[in-house]
Design a protein around this motif. Sequence first.
Motif, PDB file in Angstrom:
ATOM      1  N   ASP A 191      48.110 -12.672 -24.220  1.00 29.31           N
ATOM      2  CA  ASP A 191      47.517 -13.072 -22.814  1.00 29.31           C
ATOM      3  C   ASP A 191      47.239 -11.790 -22.142  1.00 29.31           C
ATOM      4  O   ASP A 191      48.049 -10.811 -21.982  1.00 29.31           O
ATOM      5  CB  ASP A 191      48.358 -13.932 -22.230  1.00 29.31           C
ATOM      6  N   LEU A 192      46.100 -11.517 -21.146  1.00 26.35           N
ATOM      7  CA  LEU A 192      45.788 -10.661 -20.479  1.00 26.35           C
ATOM      8  C   LEU A 192      46.556 -10.118 -19.514  1.00 26.35           C
ATOM      9  O   LEU A 192      46.971  -9.270 -19.307  1.00 26.35           O
ATOM     10  CB  LEU A 192      44.335 -10.946 -19.822  1.00 26.35           C
ATOM     11  N   THR A 193      47.315 -11.301 -19.080  1.00 24.45           N
ATOM     12  CA  THR A 193      48.463 -11.021 -17.827  1.00 24.45           C
ATOM     13  C   THR A 193      49.559 -10.616 -18.562  1.00 24.45           C
ATOM     14  O   THR A 193      50.547  -9.922 -17.692  1.00 24.45           O
ATOM     15  CB  THR A 193      48.449 -12.176 -16.916  1.00 24.45           C
ATOM     16  N   HIS A 194      49.941 -10.421 -19.715  1.00 22.13           N
ATOM     17  CA  HIS A 194      51.085 -10.041 -20.417  1.00 22.13           C
ATOM     18  C   HIS A 194      50.736  -8.638 -21.150  1.00 22.13           C
ATOM     19  O   HIS A 194      51.825  -8.378 -21.944  1.00 22.13           O
ATOM     20  CB  HIS A 194      51.392 -11.307 -21.484  1.00 22.13           C
ATOM     21  N   GLY A 195      49.575  -8.085 -21.085  1.00 18.88           N
ATOM     22  CA  GLY A 195      49.344  -7.005 -21.747  1.00 18.88           C
ATOM     23  C   GLY A 195      48.375  -6.908 -22.754  1.00 18.88           C
ATOM     24  O   GLY A 195      47.878  -5.718 -23.191  1.00 18.88           O
ATOM     25  N   VAL A 233      54.520 -12.237 -23.978  1.00 20.51           N
ATOM     26  CA  VAL A 233      55.998 -11.493 -24.146  1.00 20.51           C
ATOM     27  C   VAL A 233      56.774 -12.501 -23.459  1.00 20.51           C
ATOM     28  O   VAL A 233      56.486 -13.363 -22.638  1.00 20.51           O
ATOM     29  CB  VAL A 233      55.752 -10.123 -23.435  1.00 20.51           C
ATOM     30  N   ASP A 234      58.003 -12.306 -23.860  1.00 24.59           N
ATOM     31  CA  ASP A 234      59.117 -13.002 -23.103  1.00 24.59           C
ATOM     32  C   ASP A 234      59.318 -12.471 -21.703  1.00 24.59           C
ATOM     33  O   ASP A 234      59.442 -11.445 -21.432  1.00 24.59           O
ATOM     34  CB  ASP A 234      60.445 -12.567 -23.924  1.00 24.59           C
ATOM     35  N   ALA A 235      58.828 -13.325 -20.887  1.00 22.60           N
ATOM     36  CA  ALA A 235      58.926 -12.848 -19.376  1.00 22.60           C
ATOM     37  C   ALA A 235      60.455 -12.166 -18.973  1.00 22.60           C
ATOM     38  O   ALA A 235      60.385 -11.560 -18.111  1.00 22.60           O
ATOM     39  CB  ALA A 235      58.605 -14.233 -18.460  1.00 22.60           C
ATOM     40  N   GLU A 236      61.439 -12.639 -19.737  1.00 16.65           N
ATOM     41  CA  GLU A 236      62.771 -12.013 -19.157  1.00 16.65           C
ATOM     42  C   GLU A 236      62.995 -10.730 -19.730  1.00 16.65           C
ATOM     43  O   GLU A 236      63.460 -10.018 -19.106  1.00 16.65           O
ATOM     44  CB  GLU A 236      63.849 -12.953 -19.666  1.00 16.65           C
ATOM     45  N   THR A 237      62.622 -10.498 -21.045  1.00 15.81           N
ATOM     46  CA  THR A 237      63.024  -9.165 -21.630  1.00 15.81           C
ATOM     47  C   THR A 237      61.652  -8.389 -21.630  1.00 15.81           C
ATOM     48  O   THR A 237      61.706  -7.044 -21.949  1.00 15.81           O
ATOM     49  CB  THR A 237      63.191  -9.447 -23.223  1.00 15.81           C
ATOM     50  N   GLY A 238      60.430  -8.782 -21.482  1.00 17.66           N
ATOM     51  CA  GLY A 238      59.143  -7.939 -21.652  1.00 17.66           C
ATOM     52  C   GLY A 238      58.711  -7.639 -22.848  1.00 17.66           C
ATOM     53  O   GLY A 238      57.570  -6.842 -22.981  1.00 17.66           O
ATOM     54  N   ILE A 252      44.357 -12.792 -35.966  1.00 13.63           N
ATOM     55  CA  ILE A 252      45.507 -12.523 -34.934  1.00 13.63           C
ATOM     56  C   ILE A 252      45.088 -11.240 -34.581  1.00 13.63           C
ATOM     57  O   ILE A 252      45.226 -10.282 -35.538  1.00 13.63           O
ATOM     58  CB  ILE A 252      46.798 -12.732 -35.389  1.00 13.63           C
ATOM     59  N   VAL A 253      45.334 -10.807 -33.233  1.00 15.36           N
ATOM     60  CA  VAL A 253      44.889  -9.440 -32.771  1.00 15.36           C
ATOM     61  C   VAL A 253      46.290  -9.163 -32.223  1.00 15.36           C
ATOM     62  O   VAL A 253      47.022  -9.899 -31.260  1.00 15.36           O
ATOM     63  CB  VAL A 253      44.033  -9.798 -31.574  1.00 15.36           C
ATOM     64  N   SER A 254      46.624  -7.887 -32.727  1.00 12.21           N
ATOM     65  CA  SER A 254      47.673  -7.166 -32.016  1.00 12.21           C
ATOM     66  C   SER A 254      47.165  -5.876 -31.443  1.00 12.21           C
ATOM     67  O   SER A 254      46.019  -5.558 -31.398  1.00 12.21           O
ATOM     68  CB  SER A 254      48.817  -6.859 -33.042  1.00 12.21           C
ATOM     69  N   GLY A 255      48.137  -5.164 -30.647  1.00 10.83           N
ATOM     70  CA  GLY A 255      47.685  -4.010 -29.932  1.00 10.83           C
ATOM     71  C   GLY A 255      47.199  -4.349 -28.838  1.00 10.83           C
ATOM     72  O   GLY A 255      46.488  -5.449 -28.431  1.00 10.83           O
ATOM     73  N   TYR A 256      47.934  -3.468 -27.659  1.00 15.58           N
ATOM     74  CA  TYR A 256      47.781  -4.085 -26.320  1.00 15.58           C
ATOM     75  C   TYR A 256      47.422  -2.866 -25.260  1.00 15.58           C
ATOM     76  O   TYR A 256      47.501  -1.575 -25.637  1.00 15.58           O
ATOM     77  CB  TYR A 256      49.035  -4.637 -25.918  1.00 15.58           C
ATOM     78  N   SER A 257      46.868  -3.228 -23.820  1.00 22.08           N
ATOM     79  CA  SER A 257      46.644  -2.217 -23.101  1.00 22.08           C
ATOM     80  C   SER A 257      47.895  -2.083 -21.833  1.00 22.08           C
ATOM     81  O   SER A 257      47.380  -1.132 -21.393  1.00 22.08           O
ATOM     82  CB  SER A 257      45.230  -2.742 -22.356  1.00 22.08           C
ATOM     83  N   ALA A 258      48.603  -2.988 -21.989  1.00 21.16           N
ATOM     84  CA  ALA A 258      49.802  -2.706 -21.073  1.00 21.16           C
ATOM     85  C   ALA A 258      51.041  -3.076 -21.751  1.00 21.16           C
ATOM     86  O   ALA A 258      51.861  -3.996 -20.811  1.00 21.16           O
ATOM     87  CB  ALA A 258      49.160  -3.492 -19.533  1.00 21.16           C
ATOM     88  N   TYR A 259      51.449  -2.844 -22.762  1.00 19.74           N
ATOM     89  CA  TYR A 259      52.580  -2.943 -23.392  1.00 19.74           C
ATOM     90  C   TYR A 259      53.612  -1.793 -23.848  1.00 19.74           C
ATOM     91  O   TYR A 259      52.833  -0.883 -24.573  1.00 19.74           O
ATOM     92  CB  TYR A 259      52.413  -3.983 -24.694  1.00 19.74           C
ATOM     93  N   PRO A 260      54.463  -1.640 -23.270  1.00 19.85           N
ATOM     94  CA  PRO A 260      55.247  -0.216 -23.174  1.00 19.85           C
ATOM     95  C   PRO A 260      56.121  -0.208 -24.326  1.00 19.85           C
ATOM     96  O   PRO A 260      56.895   0.920 -24.340  1.00 19.85           O
ATOM     97  CB  PRO A 260      56.230  -0.211 -22.034  1.00 19.85           C
ATOM     98  N   ARG A 261      56.176  -1.151 -25.367  1.00 18.19           N
ATOM     99  CA  ARG A 261      57.129  -1.237 -26.379  1.00 18.19           C
ATOM    100  C   ARG A 261      56.376  -0.828 -27.888  1.00 18.19           C
ATOM    101  O   ARG A 261      54.975  -1.055 -27.863  1.00 18.19           O
ATOM    102  CB  ARG A 261      58.057  -1.998 -26.468  1.00 18.19           C
ATOM    103  N   GLU A 262      56.946  -0.205 -28.688  1.00 16.28           N
ATOM    104  CA  GLU A 262      56.464  -0.145 -30.312  1.00 16.28           C
ATOM    105  C   GLU A 262      56.183  -1.341 -30.750  1.00 16.28           C
ATOM    106  O   GLU A 262      56.841  -2.544 -30.448  1.00 16.28           O
ATOM    107  CB  GLU A 262      57.510   0.706 -31.164  1.00 16.28           C
TER     108      GLU A 262
END
Length: 415
Positions: free
Chosen positions: A118-122, A145-150, A169-179
């Motif tokens: 989802d766009l709002t999740h990164g 993403v899990d709203a509690e853990t991010g 399935i699409v992976s890779g993101y524009s606002a996800y700070p984890r590997e």
Amino acid sequence: MKYDRVRGVDPEVADALEAEVERQRDTLAMIASENHVSEAVMEAQGSALTNKYAEGYPGARYYAGCEHADTIESLAVERAKELWGAEYVNVQPHSGSQANMGVYLAMLDPGDKILSLDLTHGGHLSHGHPANFAGQVYEVEQYEVDAETGYIDYDALREHAEEFDPDIIVSGYSAYPREVEWETIQEAADAVDAYHMADIAHITGLVAAGVHSSPVGIADFVTGSTHKTIRAGRGGIIMSDEEYADDIDSAVFPGAQGGPLMHNIAGKAVGFGEALEPEFDEYAEQTVENARALGESLSEHGFSLVSGGTDNHLVLVDLRESHPDVTGGDAEEALEDVGIVLNGNTVPGETRSAFNPSGIRAGTPALTTRGFDEEDCRYVGDLIARVIDNLGDEDVKAEVAEDVQELCDANPLYE
């Protein structure tokens, strides 16, 4: 940097170009998708290749006079193969979004199913947002993403895939700070007989340098931008196994676009060549260390980081706990006033909107290009906190603006 030839024919445009150079020199570029390319890359992008049509591919063009275009595109392709270890590379997409379009056109039919973040999740618009072509042509469902853990909930992603039965399935993101766990997502795709496209637009440089794991050789398709952490000519790229080469080539041209932007491909070739030098690996490592230092500084000032930190080039800050009355837009505007340029951004569990979000996203690629180290980035975190903690205090903003100017002067750009 002057634009004397432009000034001779169009002083208004020359004024704006020179003002933009000054703006970049005198501000801290912290939009996570931005960077500063070398003057060599800019020279290549401003070359005589802007005059040349080269529809087709090296050795198989639809126009004469393409021998030098062939040389440059071939260099860009071979350098990309070496950087990312890919069997097949297409460097013609005009952008990361058009690279994604190339894969969709090659492998999907209208109405096929896409499962993406989802766009709002990164996630990204081109992964299936209804305002984008992907959301209008294909049936899209999105994981979160899990709203509690991010963090991405990979078990939930697999369950969603089994229920939705996507074609890709699409992976890779524009606002996800984890590997990203590429193998885990590939397993989810294999379980439902779906393709897996990994969009590494933000982390192309980090993947090339080995400071982020690579999806090349794992995902069926890898797409990306060529002007973010990789610092090459502006545009997009597609990588895959050789078996998909003909389908992708046809989908890019003539499927998604006409003549390639050969001047930008020249910039890609030069930038990829620069990224093959040992100094680039040091740059990528420093970019990640700088992001961690920035995040630690903001955390020490009481800011809540989505997922608690970062593994890559960006930090995502949720303002709702520390500054419930401050929106991402408020923070973005105040920080731009002092010369710190970042963006308001949605956060997991967003309670506002994309136009008035609850968070800010800050990246370190451009700061690192200027020579910033961890100490500098911790200090930048202090300045960001000071502005947001004292929103509306013009005296504080004036003092921080002076501090920002000192940082810019100490780390000059395009001298």
